[in-house]
Write an enzyme that holds these catalytic residues in place. Structure first.
Site: not given
Ligand code: GLY
Length: 374
Positions: A225, A256
């Site tokens: 991310t 998320d």
């Molecule tokens: N924070 C990235 C994911 O959990 O997909």
């Protein structure tokens, strides 16, 4: 859509690089300060913050995510356009296996991407989840915000919409690197075919951590991310988060990153917060929203982020997610900036010198992420 990418990376010794770029950045900032003067109406010093990979991948011209976003903001660009142009550099970098092109695939070998963005002053937001075939999901998320009445489009629908908007759709976003790592994972997991589901899940989790320990994948790329948030001189706030999600996830799993309030939240009256790390923890706690609401109550970005981490810790009770001290055995990072330009990076554990990226008129630098638990 997007730009070509030659795979340039900031050197291993990023600090050495920064010594040079900080000077260059300061000179550039001085140069851009004149151009920016016309848009400085609210007395806010423009700022861009991002996860550490925002100062790692480089475009053809050597610019990193935070440098590009900051330059564009000081040149008067829309803040969301600027932060998205920044993360595009990382999405297009084949060597960043956590974001966009070359992101680590799901358990079937497909690269599926999630992203969302929020425009503070326009109060518009958009997201895509589990989209395949588009290198820059952040731009599709922006198109959802700008061109539809909806906030979140997923899967085949997201790809169909992207095609209609004119995005190039590719068969496969794997690179040689992501494919090689995927097959190493398969090789390690295949003997587990006949395990019961509980053992299988435990083995998948252990193999993922073993591969990080063995240096095959970057521990930060398990969840990967990039989040990038910017504030311009008028105090306008925007943010974007984009990811290839959890490595080897069950196909269809959405984290998320594309969910407003979880992987990102922006309020133009307050500030922005975005996250990297275990998405399930953020989804359960709507944590980025919590961070922004804490700032609305007057908290400094660091304290607001720590409050969200404490909430996640309190809500993590499943023994498989706890270490021997009873704390989460995963990490979550928040990148937080308020409307005044105060900022912080926070995470659960302070042990291993993780940084986040910041760019101001003084140039770009890496700043230590502070831990809730030492
Ligand atoms: N924070 C990235 C994911 O959990 O997909």
């Amino acid at each position: 859509m997007g730009e070509s990418f030659t795979g340039k990376r900031a050197g291993v010794d990023r600090r050495t690089f920064l010594t040079g770029t900080a000077l260059a950045g300061a000179a550039a900032a001085t140069a851009t300060a004149g151009r920016a003067a016309a848009v400085q109406t609210a007395g806010v010093k423009p700022i861009v913050i991002a996860s550490g990979n925002g100062l790692r991948s480089q475009a053809d011209d050597g610019e990193t995510c935070v440098e590009r976003a900051f330059r564009m903001i000081t040149e008067g660009a829309d803040v969301l356009d600027a932060v998205i142009a920044g993360v595009n550099i990382v999405e297009l970098d084949p060597e960043d296996t956590s974001v966009g092109y070359g992101g680590l695939p799901d358990a079937h070998g497909n690269v599926t991407l999630d992203s969302c963005c929020m425009h503070g002053p326009k109060k518009r937001a958009g997201g895509v989840a589990a989209i395949q075939g588009v290198r820059t999901p952040s731009l599709v998320a922006q198109a959802v915000a700008d061109k539809t009445d909806h906030h979140l489009i997923v899967g085949q629908g997201a790809q169909d919409l992207a095609r209609q908007f004119g995005f190039t759709i590719e068969d496969d976003l794997n690179t040689d690197t992501s494919r090689r790592i995927f097959f190493e994972w398969k090789r390690r997991v295949d003997p587990a075919h006949y395990l019961d589901p509980e053992r299988d899940a435990a083995l998948r989790w252990r193999v993922l951590h073993d591969m990080a320990r063995d240096g095959i994948i970057d521990p930060e790329h398990m969840y990967g991310t990039i989040n990038c948030n910017g504030v311009n001189a008028a105090g306008d706030v925007c943010g974007v988060t984009t990811t290839s999600g959890l490595a080897w996830k069950i196909p269809g799993r959405v984290g998320d990153s594309p969910i407003l309030g979880a992987g990102l939240y922006v309020d133009n009256d307050v500030g922005a917060a975005g996250s990297t790390g275990r998405g399930e923890a953020n989804l359960y706690n709507c944590a980025s929203y919590l961070v922004v609401e804490e700032m609305r109550r007057g908290a400094h970005p660091k304290d607001a982020g720590m409050t969200a981490l404490a909430r996640i810790r309190a809500n993590t009770v499943d023994s498989r997610l706890l270490n021997e001290d009873g704390n989460p055995n995963f990490d979550v990072n928040f990148y937080v900036v308020d409307k005044q330009g105060r900022h912080a990076g926070v995470r659960f554990y302070s042990g291993d010198n993780r940084n986040y990226a910041v760019c101001t008129e003084n140039g770009a630098e890496l700043v230590p992420i502070e831990g809730l638990i030492s």
